[in-house]
Design an enzyme around this catalytic site. Structure first.
Site, PDB file in Angstrom:
ATOM      1  N   HIS A 231       0.843  -1.192   0.000  1.00 18.61           N
ATOM      2  CA  HIS A 231       0.000   0.000   0.000  1.00 18.61           C
ATOM      3  C   HIS A 231       0.884   1.250   0.000  1.00 18.61           C
ATOM      4  O   HIS A 231       0.670   2.172  -0.802  1.00 18.61           O
ATOM      5  CB  HIS A 231      -0.925  -0.016   1.228  1.00 18.61           C
ATOM      6  N   GLU A 232       1.877   1.275   0.865  1.00 18.82           N
ATOM      7  CA  GLU A 232       2.762   2.447   0.918  1.00 18.82           C
ATOM      8  C   GLU A 232       3.573   2.573  -0.372  1.00 18.82           C
ATOM      9  O   GLU A 232       3.768   3.677  -0.882  1.00 18.82           O
ATOM     10  CB  GLU A 232       3.674   2.376   2.138  1.00 18.82           C
ATOM     11  N   HIS A 235       1.515   4.355  -2.988  1.00 15.60           N
ATOM     12  CA  HIS A 235       1.536   5.822  -2.994  1.00 15.60           C
ATOM     13  C   HIS A 235       2.737   6.336  -3.783  1.00 15.60           C
ATOM     14  O   HIS A 235       2.625   7.239  -4.598  1.00 15.60           O
ATOM     15  CB  HIS A 235       1.619   6.362  -1.557  1.00 15.60           C
ATOM     16  N   GLU A 269      -5.905   6.901  -1.555  1.00 14.27           N
ATOM     17  CA  GLU A 269      -5.877   5.737  -0.652  1.00 14.27           C
ATOM     18  C   GLU A 269      -6.510   4.511  -1.310  1.00 14.27           C
ATOM     19  O   GLU A 269      -6.040   3.384  -1.135  1.00 14.27           O
ATOM     20  CB  GLU A 269      -6.588   6.061   0.659  1.00 14.27           C
TER      21      GLU A 269
HETATM   22 ZN   LIG Z   1      -2.170   5.266   2.392  1.00 17.52          ZN
END
Ligand SMILES: [Zn+2]
Length: 377
Positions: A231-232, A235, A269
């Site tokens: 997830h990171e 980004h 997100e």
């Molecule tokens: Zn995030």
């Protein structure tokens, strides 16, 4: 792929060549036949134990080979001090290393680094951007091939190598047809490197530090979740796809999968959630304590807010657009190509403006997917 590699391996061995494997791509490099001087080789498999949050809240201890991880052969021929002799990466599928030097060595060992080529790395701190290292056992009077067997990452450092290994699954799916870099924005030799900062003594983390260092910071136990790692990384990937640009994000602290935040928060997100699930081939988010949250949702799902200010609505829509049998051809490749050319401030812009510009559907199945997740444009 595996069959091709095996047959190439056999054929090339007959001509005295070795295979250099780079991040899953196999190329042959000819070497001088080892007739004049014998070689000294240390071989083995790099592996690490990890607490597997994806397996549930009991987080069972599992062992995994560390793929595409940097190694260095260190040694000395006489009584001096050891120097770095050569370097490479562990096997893309099996974590194996074969570290060779022409000529025998009085002492030799393999140093392992928490990085993969110069494409990604795990460093100790924002103000100490060196990767973690540890050395294999030291062997003396090495000539010929010495098999070290399975070399385990020290338990205090295993989470660093879990990050290194996990980033492979995103790299392999990055859908960049034009270079070895993370995105087609960059050409070979000019790739940006993704940096993770992880310190086992620092609990705080779980964010991508934009627009400051642009590093991902992970707290002590956070690498237990592959979804959290990816997830990171997602980004960072979105920022890279936009040529080091990123939407202006507001109203994002805190944010929850099933709750309203804002258009920009739900887009960024939701995209990061979708990156992790897409890379791992599932449809959920897994927290570092091993609990997980399904992205399955429709208009009647209890507790879910509606619309494109909800990151779970956006993330599940993206995953369905990319799904096998879906309107985008069964993968995310056309969205990756789109994002390399078109910046989208939010999901509405992505869907209503940038998809048509890239020739991607916004009607029929695509429209029904969004509607099923309470998004109507
Ligand atoms: Zn995030």
């Amino acid at each position: 792929m595996q069959l091709i590699r095996r047959s190439a391996n056999r054929r090339l061995r007959a001509f005295g060549a070795v295979l250099i494997t780079t991040l899953g791509l196999t190329t042959a490099v000819a070497v001088t036949p080892a007739t004049a001087a014998a070689s000294a080789c240390l071989t083995g498999t790099l592996a690490f134990d990890h607490l597997d949050a994806e397996a549930g809240t009991s987080k069972p201890l599992r062992t995994q080979v560390a793929r595409n991880a940097n190694w260095e052969l260190w040694g000395r021929t006489g009584s001096g001090t050891a120097t770095r002799l050569t370097a490479g990466i562990t096997g893309a599928s099996d974590g194996r290393f074969t570290a060779c030097h022409t000529g025998s060595l009085a002492e030799a060992y393999v140093r392992f680094r928490s990085s993969s080529t110069s494409m990604w790395r795990v460093v100790k701190a924002a103000n100490n951007t060196t990767d973690y290292t540890f050395d294999s056992a030291r062997r003396t009077n090495v000539s010929g091939t010495l098999d070290l067997g399975t070399v385990k990452v020290p338990s205090t450092l295993q989470r660093a190598w879990k990050v290194v290994d996990t980033l492979n699954v995103l790299y392999w799916k990055r859908a960049n047809p034009s270079s070895s870099c993370w995105t087609a924005r960059q050409s070979d030799g000019r790739c940006d490197q993704i940096t993770f900062v992880w310190d086992p003594k620092v609990a705080d983390g779980g964010y991508w530090d934009y627009p400051n260092t642009n590093y991902v910071f992970l707290g002590a136990t956070m690498p237990d979740s592959k979804h959290l790692i990816l997830h990171e990384a997602g980004h960072w990937l979105q920022w890279q796809l936009y040529g080091r640009g990123f939407p202006v994000v507001e109203g994002c602290n805190p944010h929850y999968i099933e709750k309203h935040s804002s258009e920009s928060c739900a887009w960024t997100e939701g995209f990061a959630d979708a990156v992790a699930a897409y890379a791992l081939g599932d449809y959920r988010y897994v927290y570092d304590n091993g609990s997980s949250y399904s992205f399955e949702n429709d208009a009647s799902t209890p507790g879910w807010d509606d619309g494109d200010t909800v990151q779970g609505r956006v993330g599940s829509s993206l995953l369905d657009l990319w799904a096998p049998g879906g309107p985008d051809g069964g993968n995310w490749n056309r969205t990756i190509a789109l994002m390399t050319r078109h910046f989208s401030q939010d999901f509405r812009e992505y869907f209503t403006e940038d998809r048509p510009a890239a020739g991607l559907s916004t009607t029929g199945a695509a429209e029904r997917i969004l509607a099923g997740h309470t998004i109507w444009y």
